[in-house]
Design an enzyme around this catalytic site. Structure first.
Site, short mmCIF file in Angstrom:
data_model
loop_
_atom_site.label_atom_id
_atom_site.label_comp_id
_atom_site.label_asym_id
_atom_site.label_seq_id
_atom_site.Cartn_x
_atom_site.Cartn_y
_atom_site.Cartn_z
N ASP A 350 -15.47 -23.84 -8.64
CA ASP A 350 -15.94 -25.14 -8.18
C ASP A 350 -17.44 -24.98 -7.91
O ASP A 350 -17.93 -23.86 -7.83
CB ASP A 350 -15.17 -25.47 -6.90
CG ASP A 350 -15.70 -26.68 -6.23
OD1 ASP A 350 -15.98 -27.64 -6.95
OD2 ASP A 350 -15.82 -26.68 -4.99
N LYS A 671 -21.90 -47.47 -0.69
CA LYS A 671 -22.61 -46.30 -1.21
C LYS A 671 -21.65 -45.55 -2.12
O LYS A 671 -20.43 -45.59 -1.93
CB LYS A 671 -23.09 -45.40 -0.07
CG LYS A 671 -22.02 -44.51 0.50
CD LYS A 671 -22.60 -43.39 1.31
CE LYS A 671 -21.42 -42.57 1.82
NZ LYS A 671 -21.51 -42.07 3.13
N ARG A 713 -27.87 -33.81 -5.10
CA ARG A 713 -26.73 -34.73 -5.18
C ARG A 713 -27.26 -36.13 -4.93
O ARG A 713 -28.02 -36.36 -4.01
CB ARG A 713 -25.71 -34.39 -4.11
CG ARG A 713 -25.02 -33.09 -4.33
CD ARG A 713 -24.40 -32.62 -3.05
NE ARG A 713 -23.24 -33.40 -2.67
CZ ARG A 713 -22.02 -33.08 -3.06
NH1 ARG A 713 -21.81 -32.04 -3.83
NH2 ARG A 713 -20.99 -33.80 -2.68
N THR A 793 -17.11 -29.07 -12.08
CA THR A 793 -17.66 -29.81 -10.95
C THR A 793 -17.51 -31.31 -11.17
O THR A 793 -17.43 -31.77 -12.29
CB THR A 793 -19.14 -29.45 -10.73
OG1 THR A 793 -19.66 -30.31 -9.76
CG2 THR A 793 -19.94 -29.56 -12.00
N ARG A 889 -18.21 -33.69 -14.03
CA ARG A 889 -17.48 -34.94 -13.81
C ARG A 889 -16.01 -34.78 -14.13
O ARG A 889 -15.42 -35.58 -14.83
CB ARG A 889 -18.07 -36.05 -14.66
CG ARG A 889 -19.38 -36.51 -14.09
CD ARG A 889 -19.81 -37.76 -14.76
NE ARG A 889 -21.02 -38.25 -14.12
CZ ARG A 889 -21.81 -39.15 -14.65
NH1 ARG A 889 -21.53 -39.64 -15.82
NH2 ARG A 889 -22.86 -39.55 -14.01
#
Lengths: 1267, 339
Positions: A350, A671, A713, A793, A889
């Site tokens: 991960d 958000k 991010r 990821t 993704r």
């Protein structure tokens, strides 16, 4: 129960079968009672081990059961103190603050007037943030004094299950009205009540039916690869046994046939009747099974278990795998797959929290299409990092790089001050350590230095909005800048708690997974808060200084006093004046906000709230119905929260619907991930600015791409004003969805989607998630070790690729294949194309010796197609050629399916490492699952086989412990097979000389002892402690890991070579004494005793050939075994006169030991038996030394020359550190390729428009000099 | 600092043992290192081999098969199972002095005393003189437990029942007259068997202990009358019985019968003609067996055995050869210290 488990094992059934066989008189070989000894010993050993574990569990259970709690007594009409074990379903239980909830409680009453109870679930999932639970509404009158007697409803709830996040029940009031309740009203057993004085609940599940207990399903049993192989070999042993027994039976038959009449030594049965040769040879078959039973190494299974316990002991005790920051060791949850660690070929990792710290730091933001880079903040982070690094070395030393920057300070910021500041730094770190269980509180994360320009912009906006607001025209448009920060502060689930009211941690909860701080937290509380104030003071100063050096001191001022500043809008001089007096203002109400600490479910949220705070938008309080935010002006706004559309992985966004206290409008702040937001942008902010809005979106998208490229991010923030009508109609739907019993989740989500349309983009943020320390180094080492590293990821492609480069998963000179396509057809062609390319690349003669430097980057959508059944094979084939693969993704389910596909298609050993709940599937799908106990809770750790605290620990865990565990166990197993075959064959050869009658020439007791005591400890010790190569070399030369991969050392051929050797050795051990004693007056046991002794020596010396490193322990155990043999045998033969009829061991060994022949025989037989193996080893080590042997040579050099050799070796092997100059560039592949170095910035159209992209990103190959 | 130490309660002990850093000796098996070892072992083995070989060579052995399979053999007549109390005489000559002390063995071939059920067919408690087991012998003895009249057999079991019962007398023929070579029948069994393991019941006379018991089926006289000459050599501690009860490990075996240590023959058997008088009782034709007598003298390494000496010589030479091979290998493939 214990015994039942034992019998579950097939091996034990076999053993019991043998024992029963012994009680059948016609076939028994020994006295039946004696035949039970081995099984008894082995079962006792296993039972003892289990009993010890049970006992420990019992002790902790007892402690837990006797924990006091308050249960309502109907007699006494009040809560009285009872024990946990007294809690029954239907009781009313009162839980005081900081107590652990004793059962699953339906919350009926709390001390909080809002009916809220805060709980911490770290005992369940490791999450240290506070969660809110609400009183079940409408059932009880929430007067201050709750009277359980007044509760007269009937509670109906679902059957106990282990889902921690789901619960359904309803209460039926006397008037038949039903009130539903869900997980939000349930206090789970094991949680701790926080920030709430007391809470009263109704027990719905107690004891083993509680959700936490149902989740607590002991260690899982995994079978390691080695064990699977071992079982195959055991089957071979069974076949071998079968043939040997058949041979015995047949031999017996022929022998009986050849007898002319009945000789005097042939004993008829008690009736004087002799069985026919056929029948007695049939019996003989079973007798032989009993006789040769040791061939099936049952004791091997017990030994393996013991060895693994020892190996785990050493793994958990490794100080290099200990993390000081969290005071946690590595946890081994699966006890029987240690050796798999040495065979890993694929690692699936991960990213967030695994490769990175998962400590979010606000870095940059983009508002309304304008980028604010926050340079000062970046500087601060760099300084902080450096100083942190230096602290470890020398605490008194001031960080060098900081010094010149401070030189512009005024006189009074003197040396002491700096010292103090640094001291507080250090303390803050210590405090951070001590409080690692308090989420996200290190200064690194909490402090953000505002961007100057942005600050100016805000103050302008603030003043303008104030003026417009104070002006009669209640302006429709609040400045988007203010909106942006409001959404930052509001749109989350962060809970506010006061830093001074630190939570008290309760130790001793037996299920506690996190290592608790042993200190009494109460006594340290004042100190801790002291640290906190230190942090804050120090950080109040620091920004000050940074700003003094800036060219224009416009925004000079303490950020924490911004409210004050803003009270004099537009007056820059006033600003400065205020800042000068800032220290004296510390007792003003505004500074109380310093004491706030935020409890967030995810670190991103906390980082954002802190960022908002830095700009003066301080989140002051959050209740289920309202959010209080202090504006820069010092004004407290209380937003009414109408609804919260919680985050889910499908929508990838969350929203909060509030009512603006000023405009009284319904506002939805959303958000989420950029791709989840961008497509929902609709009606622009203001109709007349349509074009501008489009531009904003494009600009923001561009910024987002830049952020992603920097490995940040990204999150987008939007706003939507909902009209009253719209809200009302939606609200009806929402209520219906919430009330639904069937399919509730889906309906609720649908309503969320309904509302989240036509959003209006405010801006975006970039949050940095820093790489953990030594991640690149670890990945390099793992790759050199022949392990393919895949990173899976959920991040977007650019972020992932960037992190990939940062952690050296991708190298600049790699050939990076980028796969991303939108339909199956293109996907197929891409895979084919890439496969062809890769094959050609590999066939290129110039690339023969190099490791293929090909990397694959693939996105979730493409991955889905690639994993479809028809493309699967080709994709896996392609991936096989790639050194590293980056999947972005991807969903949790995809993660696990990738692991499964690779594992099944390539038949390789896989390891998955992750830290979050989204990695659980993957962790469970892989051969070895490793959980990183980080910030995202404990689900991953719970599901894992090993739990580590840092990614870098993986290096030593695999390269050293994995290698050791594997070679140790493999060698031990091979040795065990050898040992049994070599020993049992002695008996077998003897059958040829006793008419295949099943006679043993060794006393049975001694035979049992031989296996159980004389020769059992050395191999176990060998399996636990042997060390073929030192840890330094294994870490220095990761290639050595490759020896364990694939077939490894435990090959089929190795097994048979050892079997042959065992046969040879048993032949030598039998026939040399046989020839020496041939024709003499030797009696049976006098003949057997030298044989036994010889095979003891042979077996032990064989082991000592195999032992790679002798320590004192080895010597003691092997020497002890020999001594034990002689002592026991001598004692036995001196004591046992008629103790074990019919065998006759009395005085045999003492007599033999008085005979020089005995020693001469022992000497020559041992030498003859071991000579071939010894010679083979010597010749192989001399002529064709394996890498392991070469490494072992290095081990014997002194450290300095050794490190030189390691370097040389690595360069020789092309390992990677010493990269030679680029010699040649092979012709570029046929695809049109941008030759430019990656990262080339993909344009917006690249991402949005293109049907697919397959770009070979870079292809500057490097060749290695082969010296 | 104290506080920090307390905090780190989970920190593993940093000891050499737990960190697997115990000082270790890592032997490297490579050609260069093992050559001296091979040479030393080789030479030592050759030395031992020579010593063994010489010793073994000096041992004299004389084997005489008296089964009587062929009708030319003197005992052919007796080999017929139907003949009772048959005595046959075997003549042989010794060329040179057969050095003493000479051990007189009887040998049997193809006799599986190590047969499992045969070996179990005995009662150690009875043999250790426990009178309870005289009345009811252990079940292991079946079918030699009770006779057809249900009387207990003492000593019970197949081993005792099948005791070798040929007797020998050796004469030296000196000028036509036979001179008896005296046999020494003491101490031919193990000391521990005679003194500890086997005991007669403490009943005097011994005969009374055997009341209500019968002798084994094959036996001609009861256990308490095995040696009429020496009362201490009767019952279960009869030397011949003890020797027989110690089962041979291999199907071709010999057992010590007597020693020649007395009188004129203490120094050995002088050269000359000898006559062996055999009371031929034991049937061996049922299992294709052979009976023989073996005269042998012994050395420190026991009886004559060429094998061990040869083995030592062969292995010793092999080691020397190996060391030469190693030397070549070593010269060819030197390992990294050198390059």
């Amino acid at each position: 129960m214990n015994l039942f488990e034992q019998f579950h094992r097939l091996a034990n059934i076999y053993f019991v079968g043998l024992a029963i066989l012994n009680f059948v008189p016609v076939v028994n070989a020994f006295e039946p009672e004696i035949a039970l000894i081995p099984i008894c010993v082995i079962m006792c050993l296993t039972a003892l081990k289990d009993a010890w574990e049970d006992f420990r569990r019992y002790q902790s259970d007892r402690k837990l059961n006797n924990t006091p709690c308050f249960i309502y007594s109907r007699k006494a009409k009040k809560f009285i103190e009872r024990r946990w074990k007294d809690v029954r379903v239907g009781d009313f239980v009162k839980v005081i603050c900081n107590e652990i909830v004793p059962a699953d409680l339906l919350l009926l009453h709390t001390s909080d007037p809002n009916g809220v109870c805060h709980i911490e679930t770290s005992n369940l999932d490791g999450e240290t943030n506070l969660k809110q639970r609400r009183v079940m509404s409408g059932v009880c009158i929430s007067d201050p004094d709750f009277e359980p007697e007044s509760f007269n409803s009937l509670v109906v709830c679902e059957k106990p299950n282990n889902n921690l996040n789901h619960f359904k029940c309803y209460a039926e009031k006397p008037d038949k009205e039903k009130v539903g309740a869900g997980i939000e009203s349930l206090l789970l057993r094991g949680c701790t009540v926080r920030n709430t004085d007391h809470a009263v609940g109704f027990v719905v599940y107690a004891g083993h039916e509680t959700k936490s207990m149902l989740n607590n399903n002991g260690p899982r049993y995994k079978r390691s690869k080695l064990e699977r192989k071992l079982n195959k070999d055991v089957i071979f042993c069974v076949i071998l046994l079968f043939f040997m027994c058949l041979n015995g039976a047949l031999g017996h038959f022929l022998w009986l046939q050849a007898l002319p009449t009945v000789p005097p030594y042939l004993v008829p049965d008690s009736n004087g009747h002799l069985d026919s040769p056929g029948l007695s040879s049939f019996y003989m078959f079973f007798t032989m099974i009993i006789l040769l039973q040791v061939l099936i190494p049952i004791s091997l299974y017990v030994s393996i278990e013991l060895v693994k316990i020892g190996q785990i002991f050493f793994i958990t005790n490794d100080i290099d795998l200990y993390d000081e920051a969290t005071d946690s060791r590595i946890q081994c949850k699966a006890l029987n797959i240690t050796e798999d660690l040495g065979q890993i070929e694929y690692i699936f990792s991960d990213k967030t929290g695994t490769l990175t710290e998962n400590k979010m730091v606000f870095r940059r933001c983009s508002i309304m299409g304008t980028e604010y880079p926050h340079k000062e903040n970046a500087v601060r982070l760099a300084v902080l990092e450096e100083s942190e690094a230096e602290e470890n070395v020398l605490f008194n030393k001031r960080p060098q790089p900081v010094k010149p920057r401070w030189s512009l300070d005024t006189e009074d910021t003197n040396f002491e001050d700096r010292q103090h500041q640094h001291g507080s730094h250090r303390k803050s770190k210590v405090a951070g350590n001590a409080q690692s269980n308090v989420a996200f509180s290190s200064p690194l994360e909490t402090e953000v230095i505002p961007d100057r320009k942005l600050l100016q912009r805000i103050s302008r906006a603030e003043s303008s909005s104030r003026s417009s607001r104070s002006g009669s025209s209640s302006s429709q448009n609040i400045d988007p800048y203010l909106d942006f920060f409001l959404s930052l502060a509001i749109c989350n689930t962060v809970v506010v708690s006061m830093a001074t009211a630190q939570r008290q941690r309760v130790n001793g909860f037996s299920h506690s997974l996190q290592s608790n701080n042993p200190m009494d937290p109460l006594s340290n509380m004042p100190k801790k808060s002291g640290y906190f104030s230190n942090i804050f003071t120090s950080w109040q100063r620091k920004p000050n200084r940074n700003r003094t050096i800036s060219e224009d001191s416009v925004v000079e001022g303490d950020i924490f006093n911004l409210p004050e500043i803003m009270e004099e809008p537009g007056d820059i001089n006033g600003l400065r004046r205020c800042s000068l007096y800032a220290p004296t203002n510390s007792d003003k109400p505004a500074t109380t906000s310093d004491n706030l600490s935020y409890e967030a479910e995810s670190p991103d949220e906390a980082a954002l709230v802190y960022a908002a705070k830095a700009y003066g938008f301080t989140l002051l309080a959050r209740t289920p119905d309202s959010v209080t935010v202090r504006l820069p002006s010092g004004e407290d706004l209380v937003f009414e929260v109408l609804d919260t559309l919680t985050f889910d992985s499908f929508r990838k966004r969350m929203s909060i619907l509030v009512r603006d206290p000023i405009t009284k409008k319904y506002v939805l702040y959303t958000k989420g991930a950029d791709y989840a937001i961008m497509e929902l942008l609709g009606t622009p902010y203001a109709e007349n600015l349509r074009g501008i809005q489009k531009k904003i979106a494009a600009d923001t998208q561009h910024h987002l791409d830049c952020y992603a490229k920097d490995g940040l991010r990204t999150l987008c923030f939007t706003k939507k004003v909902v009209s009253d009508k719209e809200y009302k109609s939606w609200f009806v739907n929402r209520q219906r969805a919430l009330a639904a019993i069937e399919n509730r989740e889906q309906l609720v989500m649908d309503t969320a989607v309904q509302l989240e349309t036509n959003l209006c983009l405010l801006g975006a943020t970039g949050i940095e998630d820093r790489l953990q320390e030594s991640v690149p180094d670890t990945i390099m080492a793992l790759r050199e070790a022949g392990i393919q590293v895949w990173v899976l990821t959920g991040d977007k492609l650019e972020t992932a690729v960037n992190i990939g480069y940062a952690c050296r998963l991708l190298e600049d000179e790699d050939l990076v294949i980028n796969m991303s396509c939108k339909n199956k057809l293109t996907c197929t062609s891409i895979v084919d194309c890439a496969l062809q390319e890769v094959r050609r690349y590999n066939e290129d003669p110039r690339n023969v010796d190099t490791t293929p430097d090909i990397s694959l980057v693939i996105d979730g959508l493409t991955l889905n197609m690639a994993l479809s059944s028809d493309l699967q094979d080709r994709f896996v084939e392609l991936a096989k050629h790639c050194r590293s693969v980056l999947c972005c993704r991807v969903t949790p389910l995809q993660k696990s399916s990738v692991v499964k596909v690779v594992r099944e298609k390539l038949k390789v050993m896989t390891l998955a490492v992750g830290d979050g709940a989204n990695d659980v599937n993957m962790i469970q799908a892989a051969d070895i699952g490793i959980g990183i106990s980080g910030q995202e809770g404990m689900q991953a750790v719970m599901a894992s086989d090993f739990a580590i605290s840092r990614f870098k620990h993986l290096k030593k865990l695999l390269l050293v412990h994995g290698h050791w565990c594997y070679t140790r166990l493999a060698n031990m197993i091979i040795y065990f097979f050898y040992k049994n075959v070599a020993y049992v064959n002695l008996l077998f050869w003897y059958q040829f000389f006793c008419g295949f009658s099943g006679t043993t020439m060794i006393d049975y007791w001694l035979m049992i002892f031989f296996n159980l005591f004389f020769t059992s400890a050395p191999p176990i010790m060998f399996g636990i402690m042997d060390r073929d190569i030192s840890a330094e070399i294994l870490l220095g030369v990761p290639e050595l890991y490759r020896t364990g991969q694939g077939e490894g050392e435990y090959k089929f051929s190795t097994f048979w070579v050892n079997m042959l050797d065992a046969f040879y050795q048993s032949l030598a051990c039998f026939f040399i004494p046989y020839l020496a004693y041939q024709g003499s007056d030797i009696d049976i046991f006098s003949f057997g005793t030298p044989l036994n002794t010889i095979s003891l020596f042979t077996i032990l010396l064989h082991l000592s050939i195999e032992i790679k490193a002798w320590t004192a322990v080895h010597l003691i155990i092997i020497g002890g075994s020999v001594v034990l043999y002689f002592v026991v045998t001598l004692a036995y033969s001196a004591v046992c006169v008629t103790c074990n009829p019919p065998s006759n061991p009395y005085w045999i060994l003492p007599r033999q030991m008085a005979d020089p022949m005995f020693y001469l025989l022992c000497l020559i037989t041992t030498v003859v038996a071991l000579l071939p193996r010894y010679t083979f080893h010597v010749l192989r080590n001399s002529i064709a030394p394996s890498p392991l042997v070469q490494a072992k040579h290095l081990d014997q050099l002194d450290p300095s020359t050794r490190s030189e050799y390691i370097k040389e070796w690595r360069s020789f092997r092309g390992g990677g550190q010493v990269k030679s100059s680029r010699l040649s560039t092979p012709p570029s592949p046929t695809l049109e390729t941008p030759v430019g170095m990656y990262p080339q910035s993909p344009t917006v159209s690249d991402i949005m428009g293109d049907e697919f992209t397959l770009n070979v990103i870079s292809e500057n190959y490097q060749r290695h000099l082969h010296l | 600092m104290v506080k920090e130490e307390q905090e780190l309660a989970n920190r593993p002990d940093n000891t050499a043992f737990t960190q697997q850093r115990l000082p270790a000796w890592q032997p490297m098996l490579s050609a260069g290192i093992v050559i001296p070892g091979f040479v030393i072992i080789g030479l030592a083995f050759i030395g031992i081999g020579v010593a063994l070989f010489v010793t073994s060579h000096s041992i004299q052995v004389l084997e005489l098969d008296y089964t009587g399979v062929e009708n030319t053999e003197p005992c052919y007549r007796c080999s017929d199972p139907s003949s009772k109390n048959c005595v046959c005489t075997l003549e042989f000559s010794i060329d040179s002095l057969f050095e003493g002390p000479v051990f007189f063995y009887y040998g049997l071939t193809n006799y599986f005393q190590n047969y499992r059920k045969y070996g179990a067919s005995r009662d150690d408690n009875q043999l250790s003189g426990d009178l309870d087991y005289f009345k009811s012998p252990g079940n292991d003895c079946a079918p030699y437990q009770y006779n057809s009249n249900n009387k207990p057999i003492v000593p019970c079991g197949a081993i005792a029942n099948s005791m070798f019962n040929d007797t020998f007398k050796l004469y030296q023929i000196i000028r036509g007259s036979k001179k008896l070579v005296p046999f020494d029948g003491k101490g031919i069994a193990w000391w521990t068997d005679y003194n500890i393991k086997y005991r007669n019941p403490s009943v005097t006379p011994l005969k009374n202990a055997f009341n209500d018991t019968v002798k084994p089926l094959f036996w001609s006289k009861p256990a308490y009358e095995l040696d009429p000459t020496d009362p201490a050599n009767n019952g279960f501690i009869n030397q011949d019985f003890l020797v027989w009860m110690r089962r041979a490990a291999l199907p071709d075996f010999r057992k010590l019968y007597r020693r020649i240590t007395e009188g004129d023959y203490a120094k050995g058997l002088p050269a000359g003609n000898y006559s062996l008088e055999i009371a031929y009782n034991y049937p061996v034709m049922s299992f294709d067996g052979r009976k023989k007598v073996v005269l042998s003298n012994v050395s420190w390494m026991g009886g004559k055995n060429e094998f061990l000496g040869i083995a030592y010589l062969v292995i010793g030479s092999l080691c020397v050869v190996m060391s030469i091979v190693m030397l070549i290998v070593y010269a060819k493939f030197k390992f990294p210290e050198e390059d």
